[in-house]
Write a protein that holds these residues in place. Structure first.
Motif, mmCIF file in Angstrom:
data_model
loop_
_atom_site.group_PDB
_atom_site.id
_atom_site.type_symbol
_atom_site.label_atom_id
_atom_site.label_comp_id
_atom_site.label_asym_id
_atom_site.label_seq_id
_atom_site.Cartn_x
_atom_site.Cartn_y
_atom_site.Cartn_z
ATOM 1 N N ASP A 9 0.827 -1.210 0.000
ATOM 2 C CA ASP A 9 0.000 0.000 0.000
ATOM 3 C C ASP A 9 0.861 1.260 0.000
ATOM 4 O O ASP A 9 0.473 2.276 -0.572
ATOM 5 C CB ASP A 9 -0.942 0.005 1.201
ATOM 6 N N ALA A 13 0.572 4.222 -2.669
ATOM 7 C CA ALA A 13 0.362 5.611 -2.233
ATOM 8 C C ALA A 13 1.440 6.520 -2.808
ATOM 9 O O ALA A 13 1.160 7.668 -3.184
ATOM 10 C CB ALA A 13 0.358 5.693 -0.715
ATOM 11 N N ASP A 18 -0.001 10.364 -2.864
ATOM 12 C CA ASP A 18 -0.870 10.641 -1.717
ATOM 13 C C ASP A 18 0.040 10.845 -0.501
ATOM 14 O O ASP A 18 0.495 9.886 0.118
ATOM 15 C CB ASP A 18 -1.835 9.468 -1.496
ATOM 16 N N VAL A 21 -1.192 9.360 3.143
ATOM 17 C CA VAL A 21 -1.086 7.904 3.264
ATOM 18 C C VAL A 21 0.380 7.484 3.231
ATOM 19 O O VAL A 21 0.807 6.634 4.015
ATOM 20 C CB VAL A 21 -1.906 7.193 2.162
ATOM 21 N N THR A 22 1.167 8.105 2.358
ATOM 22 C CA THR A 22 2.585 7.775 2.269
ATOM 23 C C THR A 22 3.301 8.016 3.588
ATOM 24 O O THR A 22 3.994 7.134 4.102
ATOM 25 C CB THR A 22 3.267 8.596 1.147
#
Length: 150
Positions: A9, A13, A18, A21-22
């Protein structure tokens, strides 16, 4: 495996650019890796241990959001809440108070625990039965209520 899902994920990200989220997943993966190297020898964490690390990180975000909000720093509080939301996606769904009360009652009955003096063993039994599906504070409140009522 949860750790592999976090890493996958994170890559997604990063590709999507993003930032929230990162940064959140980088923090979570760093916390997992720190837990892996803590102690005498480095080791791979079990699924439950990774879940425990993520739960602690989510709790840190929740507490920080409260502290920032109390200090009038709403922008930082909002960021902390957003990070907690990202982490919540990796945690099991929290159970209701009614379900939690039933689980705690059964765990205490199975262990034969009663009275306020057995709070420690009662918490251990209850936490094992709940298995991360409820916050420790909620579990402690219900265990305390069960022990004093019984």
């Amino acid at each position: 495996m949860l750790k592999a899902r976090l890493e996958s994920d994170l890559r997604d990200a990063m590709k999507a650019r993003d930032e929230l989220v990162t940064s959140t997943l980088r923090m979570a993966i760093a916390a997992v890796r720190n837990a892996e190297v803590a102690g005498d020898a480095a080791r791979e964490l079990s699924e439950d241990e990774v879940l425990s690390v993520l739960t602690k990180e989510a709790k840190k975000r929740r507490e920080a959001a409260t502290a920032f909000a109390d200090a009038g720093r709403e922008a930082q509080a909002a960021k902390e809440r957003a990070e907690e939301e990202v982490l919540a996606g990796y945690l099991p769904k929290q159970i209701s108070d009614d379900e939690l009360t039933g689980i705690v009652r059964d765990a205490l009955a199975a262990a034969g625990l009663s009275g306020a003096a057995s709070m420690g063993p009662a918490m251990k039994a209850a936490q094992a039965a709940v298995a991360g599906r409820a916050e420790g504070g909620r579990v402690a409140a219900i265990v305390r209520a069960q022990l004093t009522a019984g």
